[in-house]
Every structure is written in C-alpha cells, then in structure tokens.
Scaffold this motif. Structure first.
Motif: not given
Length: 161
Positions: A88-109
C-alpha cells in the motif's frame, strides 16, 4: 537472519545528510533535520507515514508533505531506495547495496536478504527491448511472530483440528 541483527543498514548521520542537502543547494530546515534523525535511528524500512508519526512527536507542526518531499529528495540524491512491495505505501530503504527482501504477509514487516541470493540473467530475446538495470526479488511468507504454530502430530498441517 538472527533475531538481534539490524534489519537495515543505517542511514548517514543527520550531519552528513545536512551537508549533502547543502551541497545540492537544498534548504536545510529543522523539519528536514528531524526527518534525518528519525531515519538515522530507524531499524526498519519506514513509510513516509511512519516517519511523519515519529517526527511530529518532537515537532507537531511538520506536515506529511514535508516528510514526503524530504524522502523523495533523499531518494533522488541516491541516499535512499524506494520500495513498493505491495503493502500500500512505499517503503524507504537505506541499504543501497544489491539485495532482496522478505515480506511478511501477516504484519507487513520487511527485511533485507543480503547479497545476490538470486542471480538471473534475462535472455536478450526475452527482454522485449528492455535494458535491465537491476533485479528485485521479494520473498513472501510469514515471520516467526505471525506464523501459526504447527500441529505436533502433523508438522505439515498448520491448522489445529
């Protein structure tokens, strides 16, 4: 991931961001410095709304528009990445190195997955004329706090009878 490991790399210090804004010819205001402080101490991938909520505790008159503008300026300067992980809302990420993300479908972490966990080269014929500049992978599931307990008699069944 270890539970006590930082979830994201820290943003530059408020002083470093102040210097960067000045070097870019942007105004440095108390409101923007408050945003810098919140970002520097953040251990998550914040939304503009969550940054705003933290900033208004100290400076109640800061508008959400000011927070968005500051985050967008930081993104344009390459100090933050912007994520859309479908929450829903954009998130901001200070990690500018190549990486991927884990997203919790329950709490949105959202958590970083370090390194180049998945390396996939798109065949030129399959690129459809695109020039690929980066790859983003989002792993979805449930974090330990949101995952339902397993049934000890049937570990593959996550629902109690």
């Amino acid at each position: 991931m270890t539970p006590n490991a930082p979830r994201v790399a820290p943003v530059k210090t408020p002083e470093e961001l102040t210097d960067r804004f000045r070097s870019e010819g942007l105004k440095v205001t108390p409101q923007r410095q408050a945003v810098f402080r919140v970002l520097h101490h953040s251990t998550v991938h914040p939304t503009a709304e969550s940054v705003h909520a933290a900033v208004v505790r100290d400076l109640p008159m800061v508008s959400l528009r000011t927070v968005y503008q500051t985050l967008n300026d930081l993104t344009a300067m390459g100090e933050l990445g912007q994520l859309d992980v479908g929450l829903g809302s954009a998130r901001f990420d200070p990690n500018l190195e190549p990486h991927h993300h884990l997203v919790c479908d329950g709490c949105g972490r959202v958590e970083d997955v370090p390194g180049d966990v998945l390396h996939a080269d798109l065949p030129e014929a399959g690129a459809g004329g695109f020039t690929v500049t980066r790859t983003e992978v989002v792993f979805r599931g449930r974090c330990a706090e949101c995952r339902p307990p397993t049934n000890p008699t049937n570990p593959t069944n996550t629902k109690e009878a």
